[in-house]
Write a protein that holds these residues in place. Structure first.
Motif, PDB file in Angstrom:
ATOM      1  N   PHE A   2      43.318  25.760  31.965  1.00 45.44           N
ATOM      2  CA  PHE A   2      43.804  25.004  33.147  1.00 45.44           C
ATOM      3  C   PHE A   2      43.198  23.718  32.254  1.00 45.44           C
ATOM      4  CE2 PHE A   2      44.839  28.271  35.418  1.00 45.44           C
ATOM      5  CZ  PHE A   2      43.048  28.513  36.324  1.00 45.44           C
ATOM      6  N   SER A   9      35.940  26.573  34.868  1.00 43.46           N
ATOM      7  CA  SER A   9      36.480  27.930  35.197  1.00 43.46           C
ATOM      8  C   SER A   9      36.464  28.331  36.106  1.00 43.46           C
ATOM      9  CB  SER A   9      37.039  27.965  33.559  1.00 43.46           C
ATOM     10  OG  SER A   9      36.609  28.087  32.649  1.00 43.46           O
ATOM     11  N   ARG A  11      35.135  27.891  39.058  1.00 43.54           N
ATOM     12  CA  ARG A  11      34.899  27.282  40.375  1.00 43.54           C
ATOM     13  C   ARG A  11      36.587  27.538  41.007  1.00 43.54           C
ATOM     14  NH1 ARG A  11      32.880  21.374  39.688  1.00 43.54           N
ATOM     15  NH2 ARG A  11      31.174  22.387  39.412  1.00 43.54           N
ATOM     16  N   TRP A  12      37.727  27.160  39.110  1.00 44.00           N
ATOM     17  CA  TRP A  12      39.104  27.753  39.211  1.00 44.00           C
ATOM     18  C   TRP A  12      39.671  29.371  39.739  1.00 44.00           C
ATOM     19  CZ3 TRP A  12      42.669  23.938  40.580  1.00 44.00           C
ATOM     20  CH2 TRP A  12      42.260  22.982  40.204  1.00 44.00           C
ATOM     21  N   VAL A  13      39.008  29.521  38.938  1.00 42.85           N
ATOM     22  CA  VAL A  13      39.348  31.326  39.385  1.00 42.85           C
ATOM     23  C   VAL A  13      38.670  31.669  40.707  1.00 42.85           C
ATOM     24  CG1 VAL A  13      38.352  33.817  38.974  1.00 42.85           C
ATOM     25  CG2 VAL A  13      39.069  31.932  36.944  1.00 42.85           C
ATOM     26  N   HIS A  14      37.965  31.577  41.090  1.00 40.28           N
ATOM     27  CA  HIS A  14      37.499  31.489  42.423  1.00 40.28           C
ATOM     28  C   HIS A  14      38.951  30.800  43.889  1.00 40.28           C
ATOM     29  CE1 HIS A  14      34.022  33.843  41.716  1.00 40.28           C
ATOM     30  NE2 HIS A  14      33.960  32.834  40.837  1.00 40.28           N
ATOM     31  N   ARG A  15      38.546  29.650  43.398  1.00 40.37           N
ATOM     32  CA  ARG A  15      39.839  29.305  44.426  1.00 40.37           C
ATOM     33  C   ARG A  15      40.920  30.098  44.554  1.00 40.37           C
ATOM     34  NH1 ARG A  15      38.719  22.539  43.819  1.00 40.37           N
ATOM     35  NH2 ARG A  15      37.175  22.323  44.092  1.00 40.37           N
ATOM     36  N   LEU A  16      42.012  29.731  43.351  1.00 38.39           N
ATOM     37  CA  LEU A  16      42.937  30.967  42.817  1.00 38.39           C
ATOM     38  C   LEU A  16      42.749  31.940  43.359  1.00 38.39           C
ATOM     39  CD1 LEU A  16      44.080  29.350  39.728  1.00 38.39           C
ATOM     40  CD2 LEU A  16      44.637  28.853  41.871  1.00 38.39           C
ATOM     41  N   GLN A  17      41.757  32.485  43.298  1.00 32.58           N
ATOM     42  CA  GLN A  17      41.845  34.164  43.932  1.00 32.58           C
ATOM     43  C   GLN A  17      41.666  34.140  44.712  1.00 32.58           C
ATOM     44  OE1 GLN A  17      38.218  36.092  42.802  1.00 32.58           O
ATOM     45  NE2 GLN A  17      38.920  37.705  43.370  1.00 32.58           N
ATOM     46  N   LEU A  19      43.619  32.005  47.221  1.00 26.51           N
ATOM     47  CA  LEU A  19      45.256  31.799  47.186  1.00 26.51           C
ATOM     48  C   LEU A  19      45.859  32.884  46.550  1.00 26.51           C
ATOM     49  CD1 LEU A  19      45.023  28.541  45.455  1.00 26.51           C
ATOM     50  CD2 LEU A  19      45.853  28.898  48.125  1.00 26.51           C
ATOM     51  N   LEU A  20      45.470  33.877  45.677  1.00 24.79           N
ATOM     52  CA  LEU A  20      46.018  34.950  45.131  1.00 24.79           C
ATOM     53  C   LEU A  20      46.333  35.667  46.789  1.00 24.79           C
ATOM     54  CD1 LEU A  20      48.225  36.672  43.683  1.00 24.79           C
ATOM     55  CD2 LEU A  20      45.221  37.301  42.180  1.00 24.79           C
TER      56      LEU A  20
END
Length: 59
Positions: A2, A9, A11-17, A19-20
């Motif tokens: 990203f 990274s 933090r982004w993975v946990h945020r996007l997880q 949402l997914l």
């Protein structure tokens, strides 16, 4: 990942997880199983020969 610093990274993975999971839940395509332990994992995936567990993170 990203185009961000490596430390962010995770933090982004946990945020996007999250949402997914929400999106898949709305489409009713979430996996039917929630694996509770290594024994259950090996039953679901018998072809797996090696599993690495990070005990420090409780995973």
């Amino acid at each position: 990942m990203f185009e961000r610093a490596r430390g962010r990274s995770n933090r982004w993975v946990h945020r996007l997880q999250g949402l997914l999971a929400t999106a898949l839940g709305k489409k009713m395509v979430l996996p039917e199983r929630k694996i509770e332990g290594i024994e259950q994992f090996l039953q679901c995936f018998p072809a797996v020969k090696v599993v690495s567990v990070d005990e420090a993170k409780g995973v």
